[in-house]
Design a protein around this motif. Structure first.
Motif, PDB file in Angstrom:
ATOM      1  N   LYS A  46     -25.971  -9.116   2.004  1.00 22.48           N
ATOM      2  CA  LYS A  46     -26.029  -9.106   0.543  1.00 22.48           C
ATOM      3  C   LYS A  46     -24.629  -9.041  -0.051  1.00 22.48           C
ATOM      4  O   LYS A  46     -24.471  -8.941  -1.246  1.00 22.48           O
ATOM      5  CB  LYS A  46     -26.809  -7.881   0.068  1.00 22.48           C
ATOM      6  CG  LYS A  46     -28.310  -7.962   0.265  1.00 22.48           C
ATOM      7  CD  LYS A  46     -28.892  -6.720  -0.370  1.00 22.48           C
ATOM      8  CE  LYS A  46     -30.382  -6.612  -0.203  1.00 22.48           C
ATOM      9  NZ  LYS A  46     -30.820  -5.242  -0.518  1.00 22.48           N
ATOM     10  N   GLN A  47     -23.649  -9.036   0.795  1.00 24.16           N
ATOM     11  CA  GLN A  47     -22.252  -8.947   0.363  1.00 24.16           C
ATOM     12  C   GLN A  47     -22.010  -7.705  -0.505  1.00 24.16           C
ATOM     13  O   GLN A  47     -21.378  -7.749  -1.542  1.00 24.16           O
ATOM     14  CB  GLN A  47     -21.847 -10.206  -0.422  1.00 24.16           C
ATOM     15  CG  GLN A  47     -20.360 -10.358  -0.588  1.00 24.16           C
ATOM     16  CD  GLN A  47     -19.806 -11.578   0.159  1.00 24.16           C
ATOM     17  OE1 GLN A  47     -20.521 -12.525   0.472  1.00 24.16           O
ATOM     18  NE2 GLN A  47     -18.547 -11.520   0.483  1.00 24.16           N
ATOM     19  N   LYS A  48     -22.557  -6.585  -0.029  1.00 26.46           N
ATOM     20  CA  LYS A  48     -22.257  -5.308  -0.690  1.00 26.46           C
ATOM     21  C   LYS A  48     -20.793  -4.986  -0.449  1.00 26.46           C
ATOM     22  O   LYS A  48     -20.166  -5.582   0.434  1.00 26.46           O
ATOM     23  CB  LYS A  48     -23.128  -4.194  -0.095  1.00 26.46           C
ATOM     24  CG  LYS A  48     -24.594  -4.340  -0.451  1.00 26.46           C
ATOM     25  CD  LYS A  48     -24.805  -4.036  -1.907  1.00 26.46           C
ATOM     26  CE  LYS A  48     -26.224  -4.378  -2.332  1.00 26.46           C
ATOM     27  NZ  LYS A  48     -26.359  -4.453  -3.798  1.00 26.46           N
ATOM     28  N   SER A 101      -9.125 -11.641  -2.421  1.00 26.36           N
ATOM     29  CA  SER A 101     -10.504 -12.067  -2.673  1.00 26.36           C
ATOM     30  C   SER A 101     -10.927 -11.768  -4.105  1.00 26.36           C
ATOM     31  O   SER A 101     -11.762 -12.466  -4.662  1.00 26.36           O
ATOM     32  CB  SER A 101     -11.459 -11.380  -1.697  1.00 26.36           C
ATOM     33  OG  SER A 101     -11.286  -9.988  -1.805  1.00 26.36           O
ATOM     34  N   HIS A 108     -10.585 -14.537  -7.073  1.00 27.10           N
ATOM     35  CA  HIS A 108     -11.544 -15.599  -7.323  1.00 27.10           C
ATOM     36  C   HIS A 108     -12.856 -14.989  -7.749  1.00 27.10           C
ATOM     37  O   HIS A 108     -13.639 -14.572  -6.932  1.00 27.10           O
ATOM     38  CB  HIS A 108     -11.747 -16.435  -6.065  1.00 27.10           C
ATOM     39  CG  HIS A 108     -10.488 -17.089  -5.612  1.00 27.10           C
ATOM     40  ND1 HIS A 108     -10.133 -18.340  -6.011  1.00 27.10           N
ATOM     41  CD2 HIS A 108      -9.479 -16.639  -4.835  1.00 27.10           C
ATOM     42  CE1 HIS A 108      -8.964 -18.653  -5.481  1.00 27.10           C
ATOM     43  NE2 HIS A 108      -8.540 -17.627  -4.765  1.00 27.10           N
ATOM     44  N   THR A 160     -16.005 -15.431  -8.290  1.00 23.42           N
ATOM     45  CA  THR A 160     -17.139 -16.345  -8.211  1.00 23.42           C
ATOM     46  C   THR A 160     -18.445 -15.613  -8.407  1.00 23.42           C
ATOM     47  O   THR A 160     -19.499 -16.205  -8.359  1.00 23.42           O
ATOM     48  CB  THR A 160     -17.181 -17.040  -6.841  1.00 23.42           C
ATOM     49  OG1 THR A 160     -17.077 -16.017  -5.848  1.00 23.42           O
ATOM     50  CG2 THR A 160     -16.055 -18.014  -6.690  1.00 23.42           C
ATOM     51  N   GLY A 161     -18.376 -14.356  -8.584  1.00 20.15           N
ATOM     52  CA  GLY A 161     -19.610 -13.612  -8.812  1.00 20.15           C
ATOM     53  C   GLY A 161     -20.255 -13.195  -7.514  1.00 20.15           C
ATOM     54  O   GLY A 161     -21.297 -12.582  -7.515  1.00 20.15           O
ATOM     55  N   THR A 162     -19.627 -13.533  -6.429  1.00 19.73           N
ATOM     56  CA  THR A 162     -20.252 -13.174  -5.166  1.00 19.73           C
ATOM     57  C   THR A 162     -20.025 -11.714  -4.827  1.00 19.73           C
ATOM     58  O   THR A 162     -20.850 -11.068  -4.228  1.00 19.73           O
ATOM     59  CB  THR A 162     -19.684 -14.016  -4.019  1.00 19.73           C
ATOM     60  OG1 THR A 162     -18.278 -14.047  -4.192  1.00 19.73           O
ATOM     61  CG2 THR A 162     -20.261 -15.381  -4.039  1.00 19.73           C
TER      62      THR A 162
END
Lengths: 805, 740
Positions: free
Chosen positions: B440-442, B719, B722, B724-726
């Motif tokens: 989930k890219q926590k 990181s 950028h 990107t909302g990730t």
């Protein structure tokens, strides 16, 4: 009431003080003289010869002479530590201790270029005036930082000027008072304020010892005293002379003394005055409680008679103290009047005794000191419980004072000054004059610490002794060993400076403080020892000091060799290099064969590069370096992948015109998906062997992000989800798409369905699912959460059915 | 509600007068500001604004000519101040900033000279001077020191407020500067309160610190001697043993890195975890602090301390999408907070409720007030009542905000993983959940907290799992984290398993020996320190208990419910030696009698001729050798003596006989930071110990995030550029991550 006591009769060979530039140190300090070349030239039309600076004690005993070989001297003065301050025309300030080596500093560029025309010196600092009337201030002689003060705006030499030392100003910064035109300018570091006075021009001025008052001499011969903030007019006195006095000084804080050729005029606070005349030229030194007058044959102290003294010795005085003093006289002559006197002052006897004690302190002559103390002691006998502390203290102080006033020592300190200075300072002063024995005696007598005296003694011993090193060392250690914790560094330094290196090393071993050992060891070129001592101390700053020193001094290889086997030094070098000097760090790792660390540094360097080609090339180096270590296969492989990713990202950027670099693998896939580049996403996935689970999560989140419900559904149906379908529901719920969410609920495991339905507010479905699951508990929970009346009824019936079964 | 003293968090009447410490730093500040004449700008190290605002108000700065306050956080500075004073920690980064400022400002205007002064906290370093030199600005700046040693956060808590990362600096970088600073600060403490009679500790850095203290005591004698000549300052007490402090315990963070990784479950701890407490301040929505925007009026009622951080204004309000933020101070001036702070969060709701009811009743009393006297009485209490009301509202707000997070699945899953891992469960569920978090890219910190915890508790991960997670991390968070992983490995935070089974790991053995897991924890009426983590007793505080000889050693190896009674010792009062093995810690034998050197195996000073008169070294900790052997680093015990004359000795002996000694204070120093929960746990010990007071001292306050960030740092910038909302990171990490 004033009195003038002769303190010393002088036998110096200086006869015409008027030909000299003179500076006297306060508190009975030494005086310095140098032939004033201006005056000499004027009078004798001679070529200037190499002048000599003489330093005398107040008793006229020569302490030291200095052959002056530098530029013209503008001003002389003394510091608190009794160092002579010499300021030259070209802006050099030299500090001469009474014995030993001078130190010097410069007043800065402006001073050097324009030249100094005048300088005012007080006991901790100075203000110099350049030929362009700029002011340069130094507030601490021992950490001199010359600072330009605010522009004065002067275009001609001021009539007179003076300074208020920082400790007496409101701002705690030095202020300069300049008499120009008819007014006075007050200058500090930031601004110049014109006081807009009309009474000027002021040809002389002096600030009182406490900094509160300013004495001004006007061109029409008036002496005017104002407070230094110019708010209060204190007194005015018209002299008959329009010629400005040669000296204008304060006598204590309430009288002003003026000196013209042969005439000394003392003016009190209420316009009362007294005149003295002198045959020969004199020099006056302002003290906190009087004025010291040096002439060619004597040193005198001019002061207001202290109240206690006046009370006793005033002609016809009948004060209790005077009666007591008288009583003693009668007693000694065996006269019964003694008893009578005592009786008459019985009630005030305590005051009388106190007064006699106090008065004893003001006396310079032993006879009167003794007489007054005797009187006090006599009076004490008639008191039942008198606290004798004051008496004892005074007797003690007088003993010390008499010792240092002795002609050979020559410090005519008054009791008031003594109290102001403290015994420690007095001891220090004796030490500066090399009177070690007396200093130690006094220190022991007054129970003041004597360590500093011993250290100074040892230093002096080393300088003067001609014996061999072992003997000196033994002699010094024998004396000093009784004082544990005494600092040997200074002694060792002295030894080193006088060329006795071995003695220095020996002595340094006794030094308990690393901070003091290390700098000396460095200067003695005992590098390794210095580094070890620094490390031992734990003071990392000290270690850095040695490291930097070594770095500057040694060739790189040798430098590395020196620190290699010392872990703390290595670590500190690394910390420093990581921020300041990456190249050095790489060299360091290389020589020590620390591949992995090297690789780490290069790797990070790579990621700091903005240019992609650069980054890739750095990463390649890092990758190769990792490969050298079998244990680091993971890192090597990771770096390789990282390069591959960067290359792919470059391609992606070309294709999509979107920024990609800096994203991770997952982020790249995510972005591809967001941009609708499903194929590219899959390519990245296969290239980097991304596990299905993660892939599904990424795609799911990306599709929800761009709200591509159609593709999401397609994706969900593409094959069986490795992460289940709950995440689909959850993500849709997060995006507040309940309709979409509901599509996936039925694909989830039956047990979780009811609660998922509840989450999207579909209670009916939730109830049904729970019912299908035969989940009584779940059904109850759904019922509890349900807010819709109609649905609730349905659930109730389901509940009933379920429980019926 | 509580079984013990009422004002739970307060030691209240400590004999130590911590105010003294504050005064020391506070007095120094005006002197420093006055070195520059007139109006000036102040440029502050962002990390120091918090500590500074704890010791001085803004008005103090203003009174001394400070017009503007800037943050030292970039290499450009636009100012029209004629003189600038920098106050910062000696960091190389700052030196580069300052050098740039100087170059810039002197270039900008040839004629108007800007004056620069720089004060280092706590002292100047040669590294920094060298950088200024290299940049060619060393001559144009006046340099001084500002020794701000201790910031008293509370009556029972003082902190050096160093930047987080002390532990990493010591154990990863090998940079011992902070140990040296700690030693210096502790010497300051000793010069005010007298020498610590006994120094007991565990850990290599702790040992170094203790050695430095002994060494400095020797050196200090010289300094004292020299300075006594020039100035007759306050006499230092370094030549007498403290009357107030009975022992000094050094806990090296390195012996327990598990605890900070766990989510703190006390009220204060959870505030820290969710919103971040910086130097006692927490940032709240402005409308929570001041509901009606009646600026000023509310704050006046709450007293000067409750919400005037004041220093510096630029940070008091930071625009945020969720409205304005306002700083609110969390300390004992807020009575309600001191009641709540150490409670397990599970209880907080109930307490708040109760208090709300009581306040309401108090308000209602006005209806019963009949006579004028009664009304006056009521009005007199009104201010206090309103203040209480205000603070109740704020804490309810805070609690709700925390609750919003604690009810999420995410929080509960994380907690479950933590609890299982710490309790020794080695299942599949935990790795699965961590994998999901990565997927989930926590936030990376959050993931690493769990991973490191798992690795530590199990003595490393199984090779397969280890490799799997490493790959997942670098692919998800970027290849630059190869280095992060390397660091974690070096530090032993995240490693391959070396022992055969997880139960052989040092942690699981100490879990058994020290009974770290307590099943029958009672959060409402705690009977053991484990309540602070709902069932896990922080290892560090258990070690403190060992040092205090508060756990019966004989009963330690047993575990399970049968051992429940052993903790009755905790409340047993001082010196209850329940069995013969407890050594008699002979404080009362003065002179050089304490020549106990049991096995001589530890301590470099042993065996050699004792070079330090007045100091005795032994390895102490009798009865706990087994546990201590499991934990990294040396253990030691040092007795500091002073040779008094015979008279003094006799007088002291008499005083002891007649029981004229004060209640003593035990100082516990965390080298490398401590968490709020650990403080709470020690407060719990304090409440159950009538015989002595406790003072916690630390290099800084930390939590799992601030603990790991310095290790992960320096890589983050890339990181986050950028957007990107990730990077979806939850509120938890966003709050405490270093702002760029």
């Amino acid at each position: 009431m004033t009195r003038k006591q002769e303190v010393y009769s002088l036998s110096w060979d200086q006869t015409d003080l008027s030909k000299f530039m003179i500076a006297g140190a306060q508190n009975g300090g030494p005086i310095a003289l140098i032939r004033d070349d201006k005056k000499v030239l004027l009078l004798q039309k001679q070529q200037p010869i190499k002048p000599t600076i003489y330093m005398y004690t107040a008793a006229g005993k020569l302490i030291e002479q200095i052959q002056w070989d530098k530029g013209r001297i503008v001003s002389l003065g003394w510091t608190e530590q009794e160092q002579l301050v010499v300021v030259t025309e070209d802006g050099i300030v030299r500090l001469y201790p009474l014995h030993g080596q001078y130190t010097q500093f410069s007043l800065g560029k402006e001073a050097k270029e324009d030249g100094i025309i005048d300088c005012q010196i007080w006991n901790t600092g100075l203000v110099a005036m350049t030929s362009r009337y700029q002011l340069v201030s130094v507030t601490n002689f021992y950490e001199p930082r010359p600072k330009l003060m605010a522009e004065t705006g002067l275009d001609q030499e001021p009539h007179s000027w003076t300074v208020i030392p920082p400790q007496y100003t409101l701002s705690r910064h030095v202020e300069v008072l300049i008499g120009t035109g008819s007014t006075i300018l007050v200058v500090d570091s930031k601004e110049t304020v014109d006081q807009r006075l009309q009474q000027g021009p002021f040809t002389k001025m002096a600030v009182s010892p406490n900094g509160k008052f300013l004495a001004l001499f006007t061109s029409d011969g008036k002496l005017w005293v104002v407070s230094t903030d110019f708010q209060k007019n204190l007194s005015e006195y018209a002299t008959k002379s329009k010629i400005p006095p040669q000296q204008l000084v304060w006598c204590g804080t309430d009288s002003v003394v003026l000196y013209w050729d042969k005439i000394v005029l003392m003016v009190g606070p209420f316009g009362d005055w007294i005149k003295f005349s002198y045959e020969d030229p004199i020099f006056m030194i302002s003290e906190i409680d009087g004025v010291r007058i040096m002439s060619n044959d004597k040193c005198e102290l001019l002061q207001k008679v202290p109240a206690a003294t006046e009370e006793i010795f005033k002609i016809g005085s009948t004060s209790p103290a005077a009666m007591l003093f008288d009583a003693l006289d009668h007693f000694e002559r065996k006269s019964p009047k003694a008893d009578e006197n005592i009786r008459s002052i019985k009630t005030e006897l305590v005051d009388a005794v106190d007064c006699c004690i106090e008065a004893a302190g003001f006396e310079f002559q032993h006879y009167y000191q003794r007489a007054l103390l005797k009187a006090a002691s006599f009076g004490k006998c008639f008191l039942d419980n008198y606290n004798a502390d004051r008496f004892v203290e005074m007797a003690q102080s007088l003993r010390v004072l008499n010792a240092i006033r002795y002609y050979d020592i020559g410090i005519p300190l008054t009791y008031t000054q003594y109290k102001r200075l403290s015994p420690e300072v007095v001891v220090d002063r004796l030490v500066y004059r090399n009177h070690h024995l007396l200093a130690v005696r006094i220190a022991d007598y007054l129970k003041v610490r004597s360590d500093k005296i011993l250290i100074h003694w040892a230093c002096a011993k080393i300088k003067s002794s001609s014996e061999d090193e072992d003997t000196i060392c033994r002699m010094i250690v024998e004396k000093l060993i009784k004082k544990p914790g005494l600092s040997y560094a200074e002694i060792a330094k002295t030894a080193y400076n006088s060329g006795q290196t071995r003695l220095a090393t020996k002595l340094l071993d006794y030094e308990p403080r690393a901070a003091d050992q290390v700098p000396l060891l460095i200067s003695m070129e005992e590098d390794e020892m210095a580094l070890m001592k620094a490390i031992e101390s734990g003071d990392t700053d000290l270690v850095y000091m040695v490291i930097f020193h070594l770095k500057r001094k040694l060739p790189l290889g040798e430098f590395f060799r020196m620190i290699n086997n010392k872990p703390l030094a290595c670590s500190l070098l690394e910390v420093y290099c990581k921020e300041q000097d990456k190249e050095l760090l790489k060299d360091f790792y290389y020589q020590d064969d620390r591949r992995v660390e090297s690789a780490n540094v290069i790797l990070l360097e790579g990621f700091e590069q903005d240019d992609i080609a650069e980054r890739i090339s750095k990463l390649k180096i890092a990758g190769k370096t990792y490969q050298d270590d079998k244990e680091r296969a993971f890192e090597a492989k990771g770096t390789e992948e990282g390069i591959k990713l960067l290359q792919m990202q470059q391609q992606l950027e070309k294709d999509t015109h979107q920024p990609f670099t800096g994203l991770s693998v997952s982020e790249t896939i995510y972005k591809c998906t967001v941009l609708g580049q499903q194929n590219k996403a899959s390519k990245v996935k296969s290239e980097f062997k991304v596990p299905d689970k993660r892939m599904w999560w990424i795609k799911l989140r990306a599709l929800v992000e761009v709200r591509d419900w159609e593709n999401l559904e397609k994706f969900a149906k593409s094959k069986k989800s490795p992460i289940g379908y709950e995440p689909f529901v959850e993500e849709c719920i997060k995006a507040k798409q309940y309709q979409e969410a509901s599509k996936y609920i039925l694909r989830c495991d039956p047990p979780v369905r009811p609660m998922l339905f509840v989450k999207i507010g579909a209670f009916k479905e939730a109830g049904e699912q729970a019912f299908l699951n035969k989940d009584m508990e779940g059904l109850k929970q759904v019922r509890a959460k349900c807010s819709n009346h109609l649905v609730a009824q349905e659930i109730d019936s389901l509940l009933a059915q379920l429980s019926a079964r | 509600m509580s079984a013990t003293k009422d004002n739970a968090s307060h030691l209240g009447n400590t004999p130590l007068h911590l105010e003294k410490l504050k005064e020391v730093a506070r007095k120094e500040l005006p002197r420093l500001l006055d070195t520059v004449r007139g109006k000036k700008g102040l440029v502050l190290d962002p990390q120091l604004t918090g500590p500074l605002s704890l010791i001085a108000e803004f008005t103090l700065l203003k009174d001394h000519g400070v017009e503007k306050i800037y943050h030292l956080d970039s290499d450009t500075l636009d100012t029209d101040c004629a003189s600038l004073i920098y106050i910062c920690r000696p960091k190389m980064k700052y030196m580069r900033f300052i050098a740039n400022h100087i170059k810039q400002l002197s270039q900008k205007s040839e004629d108007s000279r800007t004056e620069f002064s720089l004060y280092f906290v706590p002292q100047r370093t040669r590294v920094c001077e060298r950088i200024l030199e290299e940049q060619g600005v060393f001559g144009s700046i006046t340099i001084g020191d500002y020794a701000m040693d201790w910031i008293p956060l509370e009556d029972d808590l003082i902190s050096m407020e160093l930047d987080p990362g002390t532990w990493k600096e010591i154990y990863l970088d090998g940079d011992h500067t902070s140990i040296y600073y700690a030693a210096k600060s502790l010497m300051k403490l000793q010069s005010i309160y007298g020498l610590f009679p006994k120094i007991i500790g565990k850990g290599d850095a702790a040992r170094q610190l203790a050695d430095m203290l002994v060494r400095m005591r020797r050196e200090q004698a010289v300094v004292d001697e020299v300075s006594s000549f020039t100035s007759s300052k306050q006499p230092s007490l370094l030549n007498s043993v403290s009357n107030h402090i009975d022992q000094f315990i050094i806990i090296d963070r390195n012996i327990d890195i598990v605890t900070p990784l766990c989510t703190q479950l006390t009220y204060e701890g959870l505030i820290d975890e969710t919103m971040g407490i910086n130097h006692c301040f927490v940032e709240l929505d402005a409308n929570l602090v001041n509901p009606n925007q009646q600026a000023g009026s509310g704050s006046k009622q709450t007293g000067p301390n409750t919400q005037s951080p004041a220093v510096p204004p630029p940070v008091t309000t930071t625009p945020n999408q969720s409205g304005k933020k306002k700083k609110y101070v969390l300390n004992a001036t807020d009575k309600l907070f001191s009641q709540l702070r150490d409670q397990n969060f599970a209880v907080v709701g109930g307490v708040l409720n109760k208090i709300a009811k009581r306040i309401n009743e108090n308000y209602e009393e006005r209806h019963h007030a009949k006579t004028v006297a009664q009304i006056r009485d009521f009005v007199g209490r009104l201010g206090e009542l309103q203040q209480e009301h205000q603070s109740l509202r704020i804490h309810t707000g805070i609690a709700e905000q925390i609750m919003d997070y604690t009810i999420t699945d995410e929080f509960n899953s994380i907690l479950e993983v933590q609890q299982n891992v710490v309790a020794g469960v080695d299942g599949n569920k935990e790795p699965d959940y961590i994998e999901e978090m990565i997927n989930k890219q926590k936030s990376l910190i959050q993931v690493l907290r769990l991973l490191c915890l798992m690795s530590l508790a199990q003595g490393g991960l199984k090779v397969k799992l280890y490799d799997f997670f490493r790959r997942e991390i670098i692919q998800t968070y970027g290849y630059e984290h190869i280095e992060t992983l390397h660091r974690l490995e070096t530090l032993g935070l995240f490693t391959k398993r070396t022992t055969a089974t997880p139960s052989r790991s040092a942690f699981s053995q100490s879990r058994r020996l020290l009974r770290l897991i307590v099943d029958d924890v009672n959060e409402v009426r705690p009977n053991d320190i484990s309540y602070v983590y709902s069932g896990y007793a922080p290892l560090s505080v258990r070690i403190v208990q060992c040092a205090m000889q508060k756990i019966g050693p004989g009963s330690l190896p047993t575990s399970g419910p049968s051992a429940a009674s052993l903790f009755s010792y905790v409340g047993g009062g001082g010196g209850n030696n329940t069995n013969g093995t407890t050594p008699s810690q002979t404080n009362n034998s003065s002179g050089y009698l304490n020549e106990k050197r049991p096995n001589g195996s530890s301590g470099s000073l042993n065996g050699k001729l004792n070079p330090n008169p007045g100091v005795t070294v032994s390895n102490g900790w009798r009865g706990y050798e087994e546990v201590l052997k499991l934990l990294p680093g040396k253990s030691f015990e040092i007795t500091q003596n002073v040779e008094y004359g015979a008279e003094t000795n006799a007088a002291m002996a008499r005083a002891r006989r007649h029981g004229m000694q004060h209640t003593k204070t035990t100082v516990i120093f965390f080298l490398g930071g401590c968490t709020f929960t650990e403080v709470s746990a020690i407060r719990f010990l304090a409440q159950h110990d009538e015989s002595r007071d406790y003072l916690v001292a630390t290099t800084q306050m930390i939590n799992g995030n601030t603990f790991l960030e310095p290790i992960v740092e320096s890589i983050h910038k890339e990181s986050s550029n950028h957007g990107t909302g990730t990077v979806s990171g939850n509120g938890m990490t966003q709050n405490s991550s270093p702002d760029l």
